[in-house]
Design a protein around this motif. Structure first.
Motif, PDB file in Angstrom:
ATOM      1  N   MET A 231      72.609  45.293 -61.382  1.00 49.76           N
ATOM      2  CA  MET A 231      73.336  44.996 -62.612  1.00 49.76           C
ATOM      3  C   MET A 231      73.751  43.539 -62.704  1.00 49.76           C
ATOM      4  O   MET A 231      73.776  42.968 -63.790  1.00 49.76           O
ATOM      5  N   LYS A 232      74.089  42.929 -61.564  1.00 48.84           N
ATOM      6  CA  LYS A 232      74.544  41.541 -61.569  1.00 48.84           C
ATOM      7  C   LYS A 232      73.977  40.828 -60.351  1.00 48.84           C
ATOM      8  O   LYS A 232      73.649  41.461 -59.337  1.00 48.84           O
ATOM      9  N   VAL A 233      73.870  39.515 -60.475  1.00 49.08           N
ATOM     10  CA  VAL A 233      73.443  38.656 -59.374  1.00 49.08           C
ATOM     11  C   VAL A 233      74.424  37.503 -59.286  1.00 49.08           C
ATOM     12  O   VAL A 233      74.751  36.863 -60.301  1.00 49.08           O
ATOM     13  N   PHE A 234      74.914  37.242 -58.076  1.00 51.51           N
ATOM     14  CA  PHE A 234      75.853  36.156 -57.839  1.00 51.51           C
ATOM     15  C   PHE A 234      75.108  35.006 -57.164  1.00 51.51           C
ATOM     16  O   PHE A 234      74.487  35.195 -56.119  1.00 51.51           O
ATOM     17  N   LEU A 235      75.193  33.830 -57.754  1.00 47.31           N
ATOM     18  CA  LEU A 235      74.619  32.615 -57.183  1.00 47.31           C
ATOM     19  C   LEU A 235      75.762  31.758 -56.662  1.00 47.31           C
ATOM     20  O   LEU A 235      76.543  31.223 -57.451  1.00 47.31           O
ATOM     21  N   THR A 236      75.874  31.656 -55.343  1.00 49.59           N
ATOM     22  CA  THR A 236      76.955  30.906 -54.715  1.00 49.59           C
ATOM     23  C   THR A 236      76.425  29.549 -54.264  1.00 49.59           C
ATOM     24  O   THR A 236      75.412  29.477 -53.573  1.00 49.59           O
ATOM     25  N   LYS A 237      77.120  28.515 -54.652  1.00 48.14           N
ATOM     26  CA  LYS A 237      76.671  27.153 -54.355  1.00 48.14           C
ATOM     27  C   LYS A 237      76.880  26.814 -52.880  1.00 48.14           C
ATOM     28  O   LYS A 237      77.874  27.211 -52.277  1.00 48.14           O
ATOM     29  N   HIS A 238      75.939  26.093 -52.315  1.00 45.19           N
ATOM     30  CA  HIS A 238      76.103  25.554 -50.967  1.00 45.19           C
ATOM     31  C   HIS A 238      77.082  24.391 -51.024  1.00 45.19           C
ATOM     32  O   HIS A 238      76.976  23.528 -51.906  1.00 45.19           O
ATOM     33  N   PHE A 253      82.753  29.091 -52.114  1.00 47.75           N
ATOM     34  CA  PHE A 253      83.093  30.259 -52.909  1.00 47.75           C
ATOM     35  C   PHE A 253      83.823  29.911 -54.199  1.00 47.75           C
ATOM     36  O   PHE A 253      84.030  30.795 -55.034  1.00 47.75           O
ATOM     37  N   GLU A 254      84.230  28.676 -54.379  1.00 51.22           N
ATOM     38  CA  GLU A 254      84.879  28.288 -55.631  1.00 51.22           C
ATOM     39  C   GLU A 254      83.877  28.119 -56.765  1.00 51.22           C
ATOM     40  O   GLU A 254      84.278  28.051 -57.917  1.00 51.22           O
ATOM     41  N   GLU A 255      82.623  28.040 -56.459  1.00 50.75           N
ATOM     42  CA  GLU A 255      81.605  27.810 -57.486  1.00 50.75           C
ATOM     43  C   GLU A 255      80.568  28.925 -57.386  1.00 50.75           C
ATOM     44  O   GLU A 255      79.626  28.851 -56.600  1.00 50.75           O
ATOM     45  N   ILE A 256      80.756  29.971 -58.199  1.00 55.19           N
ATOM     46  CA  ILE A 256      79.888  31.141 -58.216  1.00 55.19           C
ATOM     47  C   ILE A 256      79.432  31.360 -59.653  1.00 55.19           C
ATOM     48  O   ILE A 256      80.251  31.371 -60.580  1.00 55.19           O
ATOM     49  N   TYR A 257      78.135  31.542 -59.838  1.00 55.59           N
ATOM     50  CA  TYR A 257      77.560  31.785 -61.156  1.00 55.59           C
ATOM     51  C   TYR A 257      77.083  33.233 -61.210  1.00 55.59           C
ATOM     52  O   TYR A 257      76.313  33.678 -60.357  1.00 55.59           O
ATOM     53  N   VAL A 258      77.555  33.964 -62.230  1.00 55.36           N
ATOM     54  CA  VAL A 258      77.314  35.391 -62.365  1.00 55.36           C
ATOM     55  C   VAL A 258      76.278  35.603 -63.463  1.00 55.36           C
ATOM     56  O   VAL A 258      76.470  35.165 -64.599  1.00 55.36           O
ATOM     57  N   ILE A 259      75.190  36.282 -63.113  1.00 50.40           N
ATOM     58  CA  ILE A 259      74.153  36.651 -64.075  1.00 50.40           C
ATOM     59  C   ILE A 259      74.303  38.138 -64.357  1.00 50.40           C
ATOM     60  O   ILE A 259      74.191  38.963 -63.447  1.00 50.40           O
TER      61      ILE A 259
END
Length: 340
Positions: A231-238, A253-259
Motif C-alpha cells: 500500500m505504501k513505500v517509504f523512501l528514507t534519505k541517506h 529519519f527526519e527526511e522520509i518520502y511516502v508514496i
C-alpha cells in the motif's frame, strides 16, 4: 537572436592578450627597434584560450539496508549531530517535541553543503514534471529502464534514476504513475516540496506478500506465485548521501518520502523528534516508530525502546477499550433498551 559567448580564461592576469589599437610601424624597421613588450607579443604566440573547467562534486554517498527500525552502534561520537542538514530547512520544517528542552539554533557558519553531494548528470530524455498538473496523462512514451519502478497495489510509481553503481539515487524532478501492466503514464500528485537535486534513499515497503511455492515432486508446476499488496513505500534519505561502505553511514529519519498507492501521490512525512537534544543529538541513536498504518512518524532514542511484550500489551489494551466502547455505544443509542 543574440548569442551568448562562453566564459573564457586566459593567462594574462586579467589583461587583454591583444592591444586594441593597431600601431603602424615603418616598412623596414630596425632590428630590436620595438619596445620589449611589443616585441614579445610579436615573436611569441599568444596564450591559448581555454574554457573554464567544470567543478565536479565529490561522490561519497551510499546504499543502505532495508530495515528502517535498525539500531546504529555509536562507537565514537564524530560530531555528526553538530552540523545541521541544510536540506531539512529548505524542504520541510521538522516538528520537534515542544515538551522537551529547548535547543539553541546552530550558528550560521555551520550551515554548508553536504559533503556527499552527487554530481549532476545530464540526460537527453529528461522531462521536468515539477510544474505539471497532477493526474495529467502525458502524450509521450517513457523508457522504464531509466526509472526506479516501484510496484504498488493500485499503481506503479516511476522515479528517474541516475547512473550509479549502487542504483539507489532518486531524482524527484521527473516522476510518473501508471496502472499495473499498462503504458499509460500520468503525473503523480506531489503534496510536499521535493528536493531539487539527486538524493540517495533506502526503500522500505509497507504491506504484505503472499508467496506460495509448489511441491518439489511436481516439476511442471509454476515456480512461484506472489500476491503483492503493497500500500505504501517509504523512501528514507541517506544522511549526507553516504554509501554503505562508509563507516559513518546511517539513515536520516527526519527526511522520509511516502508514496501512497491509494491516492497515487508522494509527500514528505511529518516526523516528530522526541529526543531532548533536538538537532544537536547524535543521530546514530535514533529509532523510528511508525504507527497508525504509516501515518505517524516519531523519532526516539534507542535506549527508550520497549520490548515486544510491552508493545503488544499496549496495542491490545487500546484495541480492547475501543471494542468495549463500541459495544456500550450500541446500548446508549436507544432510549429504551431492546431487551425489554
Amino acid at each position: 537572436m543574440a548569442t551568448t559567448t562562453p566564459l573564457l580564461v586566459s593567462s594574462c592576469n586579467g589583461r587583454r592578450p591583444y592591444p586594441h589599437r593597431h600601431r603602424h610601424f615603418p616598412a623596414n624597421p630596425k632590428p630590436n627597434a620595438l619596445p620589449p613588450p611589443l616585441l614579445s607579443l610579436r615573436t611569441s604566440p599568444p596564450a591559448p584560450l581555454v574554457p573554464l573547467p567544470r567543478r565536479r562534486r565529490n561522490v561519497t554517498a551510499a546504499y543502505g539496508d532495508d530495515d528502517m527500525d535498525d539500531d546504529f552502534d555509536a562507537d565514537d561520537a564524530d560530531g555528526v549531530g553538530d552540523d545541521d542538514d541544510i536540506d531539512n530547512e529548505q524542504d520541510y520544517d521538522v516538528d520537534y517535541d515542544r515538551l522537551l528542552a529547548p535547543v539553541k539554533p546552530p550558528p550560521p557558519s555551520s550551515l554548508h553543503g553536504e559533503e556527499g553531494d552527487i554530481a549532476m548528470v545530464a540526460a537527453d530524455s529528461f522531462v521536468s514534471t515539477q510544474d505539471s498538473a497532477s493526474d495529467t496523462v502525458v502524450d509521450y512514451a517513457v523508457d522504464e529502464d531509466e526509472f526506479h519502478k516501484i510496484r504498488l497495489l493500485h499503481c506503479d510509481f516511476l522515479i528517474r534514476k541516475v547512473p550509479d553503481p549502487d542504483d539507489d539515487v532518486f531524482d524527484f524532478r521527473e516522476m510518473y504513475v501508471t496502472p499495473p501492466d499498462t503504458d499509460i503514464y500520468s503525473i503523480p500528485r506531489v503534496l510536499a516540496p521535493m528536493p531539487q537535486k539527486y538524493v540517495r534513499c533506502t526503500k522500505k515497503d509497507f504491506g504484505r506478500y503472499n508467496v506460495t511455492e509448489p511441491p518439489v515432486e511436481h516439476l511442471r508446476d509454476p515456480l512461484y506465485k506472489t500476491e503483492r499488496e503493497i500500500m505504501k513505500v517509504f523512501l528514507t534519505k541517506h544522511y549526507r548521501n553516504r554509501r554503505a561502505d562508509d563507516p559513518d553511514f546511517f539513515l536520516d529519519f527526519e527526511e522520509i518520502y511516502v508514496i501512497d498507492s491509494k491516492t497515487r501521490s508522494i509527500t514528505r512525512a511529518k516526523v516528530v523528534v522526541s529526543v531532548p537534544e533536538g538537532k544537536k543529538r547524535d543521530r546514530r541513536n535514533d529509532l523510528l516508530l511508525i504507527r497508525d498504518g504509516g501515518e505517524s512518524f516519531r523519532i526516539i532514542d534507542k535506549t527508550k525502546r520497549d520490548d515486544a511484550t510491552t508493545v503488544i500489551q499496549r496495542e491490545e489494551w487500546a484495541k480492547s477499550r475501543q471494542d468495549v466502547e463500541k459495544h456500550f455505544r450500541k446500548l446508549r443509542d436507544f432510549d429504551h433498551s431492546n431487551w425489554f
